[in-house]
Design an enzyme around this catalytic site. Structure first.
Site, PDB file in Angstrom:
ATOM      1  N   HIS A 150       7.805   6.732   0.152  1.00 24.06           N
ATOM      2  CA  HIS A 150       8.357   6.542   1.495  1.00 24.06           C
ATOM      3  C   HIS A 150       7.439   7.227   2.509  1.00 24.06           C
ATOM      4  CE1 HIS A 150      11.136   7.127   4.886  1.00 24.06           C
ATOM      5  NE2 HIS A 150      11.625   5.973   4.483  1.00 24.06           N
ATOM      6  N   HIS A 196      24.660  -4.160   2.348  1.00 22.55           N
ATOM      7  CA  HIS A 196      23.945  -2.890   2.507  1.00 22.55           C
ATOM      8  C   HIS A 196      24.782  -2.017   3.426  1.00 22.55           C
ATOM      9  CE1 HIS A 196      19.657  -4.570   1.544  1.00 22.55           C
ATOM     10  NE2 HIS A 196      20.587  -5.308   0.949  1.00 22.55           N
ATOM     11  N   GLY A 225      18.665   4.028   6.216  1.00 23.84           N
ATOM     12  CA  GLY A 225      18.366   3.291   7.444  1.00 23.84           C
ATOM     13  C   GLY A 225      17.227   3.969   8.170  1.00 23.84           C
ATOM     14  N   GLU A 239      17.985 -11.166  -1.043  1.00 19.51           N
ATOM     15  CA  GLU A 239      18.420 -10.391   0.135  1.00 19.51           C
ATOM     16  C   GLU A 239      18.324 -11.245   1.396  1.00 19.51           C
ATOM     17  OE1 GLU A 239      17.038  -6.317   0.412  1.00 19.51           O
ATOM     18  OE2 GLU A 239      16.577  -6.643   2.538  1.00 19.51           O
TER      19      GLU A 239
END
Ligand code: FAD
Length: 285
Positions: free
Chosen positions: A141, A68, A99, A8
């Site tokens: 998360h 992305h 995001g 990435e």
């Protein structure tokens, strides 16, 4: 050993940054990754930079590129424009995320609230044209109501049409294995590829980890702190720790590794050598 390896990058802001990215991407291309990915600033803040980096990597390396695409702040029309542009340049894979809300931003902007909604929309508009990667969180998360709700969120992304998932980075392999168990119990049939963060700089690692909710275990933090300004020793210790983590993940059945390179190739290449992952294939420009 046949593993799915991916790297990435983030879109640079300067010409020098683009040259640096290309130099490192060419070195990483020699490792025959399945794809390179390029991040996208929520709200479209890096829309042009992401496209420019995607085009550069597509044109100058022989490696497929997965841009992305962040849902936050985007209108359906913007998404269609972006998808058409990507189709035109031969992109077949996307990493689709929500995001993060910029500080002070209103929650309600854009047509999508969560990543699963954008995944559904992409499937609705382009059927199975794109291979879609979603984000997963072995340490959960930070905004999730609880761990189970976060697993159910990955299930929503799976049911919306994600083909596989890439995780946030973590340093505790048990987090990953317990997460896989929880996903199996919910019949989430996605390959879940661990995201790997090579340790480059302690202050950056602490900052990123606070932002994304990844835990730096105390023993690791205290050891890294002891190197103070000795970057070479810090990186060498970090390499040992992260390569052991990767070994445990691979021997436990991880389907691949996704490296958060921060646009540097050296540590990812050293990690791959330590892990003896099959790579060498000639690079065609
Ligand atoms: P979502 O899946 O939408 O989840 C966000 C939160 O909402 C979670 O807590 C979830 O449990 C909760 N949630 C979801 N649906 C519901 C619902 N219906 N009701 C209640 N709660 C719900 N960020 C960028 O800005 N650009 C990038 O390029 C980028 N790339 C990334 C790549 C990877 C592999 C990963 C792991 C992260 C990336 N991120 C990126 C960071 C990511 O955008 C943030 O972690 C973001 O906060 C969550 O994105 P998500 O796609 O997981 O969101």
């Amino acid at each position: 050993m046949k593993l799915r390896i991916s790297f990435e990058f983030f879109p640079p802001k300067t010409e020098q940054g683009f040259n640096h990215l290309l130099e490192h991407a060419l070195l990483l291309a020699k490792k025959s990754p399945k794809f390179f990915s390029v991040t996208f600033g929520a709200g479209g803040s890096t829309r042009e930079g992401t496209l420019q980096a995607v085009k550069m990597l597509t044109n100058k390396t022989n490696i497929p590129v997965a841009p992305h695409l962040a849902a936050f702040g985007m209108a359906k029309k913007d998404i269609i424009d972006i998808l058409n542009t990507y189709k035109d340049i031969g992109i077949k894979r996307l990493v689709v995320i929500r995001g993060d809300l910029p500080q002070g931003a209103e929650q309600e902007t854009g047509d999508f609230k969560f990543a699963n909604e954008l995944i559904s929309y992409i499937r609705e508009m382009t059927d199975n044209y794109f291979n879609i990667e979603a984000a997963a969180y072995p340490e959960y998360h930070p905004q999730a109501k609880n761990s189970h709700e976060d697993v159910l969120n990955l299930k929503r992304k799976y049911e919306a049409g994600a083909n596989s998932a890439i995780t946030q980075y973590f340093f505790n392999p048990d987090a990953y294995f317990y997460f896989l168990d929880a996903c199996n119990k919910e019949h989430i049939k996605l390959p879940i590829v661990p995201g790997i963060m090579p340790i480059i700089q302690l202050d950056k690692l602490i900052r990123f980890s606070k932002l994304c909710g990844a835990e730096i275990p105390l023993w690791l933090l205290r050891n890294l702190e002891a190197y103070q300004n000795d970057t070479a020793s810090l990186q060498s210790f970090g390499l040992e720790v992260v390569s052991r983590l990767c070994e445990r993940l691979i021997s436990g059945g991880a389907p691949g590794l996704h490296f958060y390179t921060l646009n540097h190739s050296e540590l990812s290449i050293k990690l791959l050598s330590l892990l003896r992952i099959e790579t060498a294939s000639p690079l065609f420009l």
